[in-house]
Design a protein around this motif. Structure first.
Motif, PDB file in Angstrom:
ATOM      1  N   HIS A  94      51.758  77.451 -31.148  1.00  0.00           N
ATOM      2  CA  HIS A  94      50.368  77.853 -31.389  1.00  0.00           C
ATOM      3  C   HIS A  94      49.700  77.136 -32.561  1.00  0.00           C
ATOM      4  N   GLY A  95      50.420  76.270 -33.240  1.00  0.00           N
ATOM      5  CA  GLY A  95      49.849  75.573 -34.391  1.00  0.00           C
ATOM      6  C   GLY A  95      49.549  76.509 -35.555  1.00  0.00           C
ATOM      7  N   ASP A  96      50.174  77.671 -35.593  1.00  0.00           N
ATOM      8  CA  ASP A  96      49.936  78.685 -36.623  1.00  0.00           C
ATOM      9  C   ASP A  96      50.890  78.448 -37.802  1.00  0.00           C
ATOM     10  N   CYS A  97      50.321  78.023 -38.937  1.00  0.00           N
ATOM     11  CA  CYS A  97      51.140  77.688 -40.109  1.00  0.00           C
ATOM     12  C   CYS A  97      51.024  78.729 -41.214  1.00  0.00           C
ATOM     13  N   ARG A  98      50.677  79.959 -40.850  1.00  0.00           N
ATOM     14  CA  ARG A  98      50.554  81.021 -41.865  1.00  0.00           C
ATOM     15  C   ARG A  98      51.914  81.315 -42.506  1.00  0.00           C
ATOM     16  N   LYS A  99      51.863  81.634 -43.802  1.00  0.00           N
ATOM     17  CA  LYS A  99      53.078  82.061 -44.485  1.00  0.00           C
ATOM     18  C   LYS A  99      53.314  83.527 -44.162  1.00  0.00           C
ATOM     19  N   LEU A 100      54.541  83.842 -43.785  1.00  0.00           N
ATOM     20  CA  LEU A 100      54.887  85.197 -43.372  1.00  0.00           C
ATOM     21  C   LEU A 100      55.823  85.853 -44.394  1.00  0.00           C
ATOM     22  N   PRO A 101      55.684  87.163 -44.593  1.00  0.00           N
ATOM     23  CA  PRO A 101      56.535  87.838 -45.582  1.00  0.00           C
ATOM     24  C   PRO A 101      57.981  88.022 -45.106  1.00  0.00           C
ATOM     25  N   TYR A 102      58.195  88.049 -43.776  1.00  0.00           N
ATOM     26  CA  TYR A 102      59.530  88.326 -43.260  1.00  0.00           C
ATOM     27  C   TYR A 102      59.874  87.356 -42.132  1.00  0.00           C
ATOM     28  N   LEU A 103      60.983  86.657 -42.293  1.00  0.00           N
ATOM     29  CA  LEU A 103      61.478  85.746 -41.260  1.00  0.00           C
ATOM     30  C   LEU A 103      62.958  86.030 -41.026  1.00  0.00           C
ATOM     31  N   GLU A 104      63.410  85.752 -39.814  1.00  0.00           N
ATOM     32  CA  GLU A 104      64.819  85.917 -39.493  1.00  0.00           C
ATOM     33  C   GLU A 104      65.411  84.558 -39.137  1.00  0.00           C
ATOM     34  N   ALA A 105      66.629  84.324 -39.607  1.00  0.00           N
ATOM     35  CA  ALA A 105      67.322  83.069 -39.282  1.00  0.00           C
ATOM     36  C   ALA A 105      67.871  83.162 -37.864  1.00  0.00           C
ATOM     37  N   HIS A 106      67.696  82.097 -37.106  1.00  0.00           N
ATOM     38  CA  HIS A 106      68.220  82.035 -35.732  1.00  0.00           C
ATOM     39  C   HIS A 106      69.076  80.782 -35.608  1.00  0.00           C
ATOM     40  N   HIS A 107      70.349  80.961 -35.233  1.00  0.00           N
ATOM     41  CA  HIS A 107      71.239  79.825 -34.999  1.00  0.00           C
ATOM     42  C   HIS A 107      70.902  79.245 -33.629  1.00  0.00           C
ATOM     43  N   VAL A 108      70.566  77.974 -33.608  1.00  0.00           N
ATOM     44  CA  VAL A 108      70.097  77.323 -32.388  1.00  0.00           C
ATOM     45  C   VAL A 108      71.139  77.430 -31.275  1.00  0.00           C
ATOM     46  N   PHE A 109      72.392  77.209 -31.602  1.00  0.00           N
ATOM     47  CA  PHE A 109      73.466  77.300 -30.618  1.00  0.00           C
ATOM     48  C   PHE A 109      74.369  78.457 -31.037  1.00  0.00           C
ATOM     49  N   GLY A 110      74.259  79.560 -30.330  1.00  0.00           N
ATOM     50  CA  GLY A 110      75.017  80.755 -30.688  1.00  0.00           C
ATOM     51  C   GLY A 110      76.355  80.819 -29.988  1.00  0.00           C
ATOM     52  N   GLY A 111      76.914  81.995 -29.943  1.00  0.00           N
ATOM     53  CA  GLY A 111      78.198  82.213 -29.283  1.00  0.00           C
ATOM     54  C   GLY A 111      79.305  81.433 -29.965  1.00  0.00           C
ATOM     55  N   ALA A 112      80.059  80.690 -29.165  1.00  0.00           N
ATOM     56  CA  ALA A 112      81.190  79.921 -29.689  1.00  0.00           C
ATOM     57  C   ALA A 112      80.741  78.803 -30.626  1.00  0.00           C
ATOM     58  N   ASN A 113      79.484  78.382 -30.536  1.00  0.00           N
ATOM     59  CA  ASN A 113      78.974  77.284 -31.367  1.00  0.00           C
ATOM     60  C   ASN A 113      78.189  77.757 -32.589  1.00  0.00           C
TER      61      ASN A 113
END
Length: 170
Positions: free
Chosen positions: A84-103
């Protein structure tokens, strides 16, 4: 025992056996004390230490490099910017591992993680954990970033799959 002070055979056998056990315990205790004294003379330690101590194995410390896709300090959602081209700074973010599970550990080791708002991580219609297309988009971006950052490492050999399709990453 009966009135005359004679033991019956069963009681007599139990008493003899108990006497033998007591003798064995005394002998063992004497041997153990001597072994401890020998160890102390040799400088091997004292009570409570093993005669042949186990080697301590250290856990391999996991590397936690910064993300190669997206900087945490920006406080922006990776998918909000991408879609969406939305570059707002957010107070809360969560880390997401791109390759989950065994990786997952490999994702952490190579910095293949992105920071997402709650809507794009778990809750909304475009959330990577609810929408396979969004998950695949993030995985493709991760593979491209991996190829740029680590050109000497074969992605498919490391992660077991090619998310870009044939010829798109060259």
């Amino acid at each position: 025992m009966d009135e005359l002070g004679h033991m019956d055979e069963k009681l007599w056998k139990t008493t003899v056996f108990q006497h033998q056990v007591d003798e064995w315990r005394k002998d063992f205790y004497q041997w153990y004390k001597e072994e401890i004294k020998k160890k102390q003379k040799k400088g091997m330690g004292g009570v409570g230490e093993l005669m042949f101590p186990k080697q301590k194995q250290r856990k391999k410390r996991m590397k936690h490099p910064d993300s190669i896709l997206h900087k945490k300090e920006n406080r922006t959602c990776f998918l909000c910017m991408k879609l969406h081209g939305d570059c707002r700074k957010l107070p809360y973010l969560e880390a997401h591992h791109v390759f989950g599970g065994a990786n997952r550990k490999k994702s952490e080791e190579y910095g293949l993680k992105v920071y997402l708002c709650l809507e794009h991580h778990r809750e909304g219609l475009e959330a990577v954990h609810r929408n396979h297309d969004m998950m695949r988009l993030v995985q493709q971006e991760g593979q491209q970033a991996f190829h740029l950052t680590y050109p000497e490492i074969d992605f498919r050999k490391e992660f077991g799959k090619n998310y870009l399709g044939e010829g798109k990453h060259e």
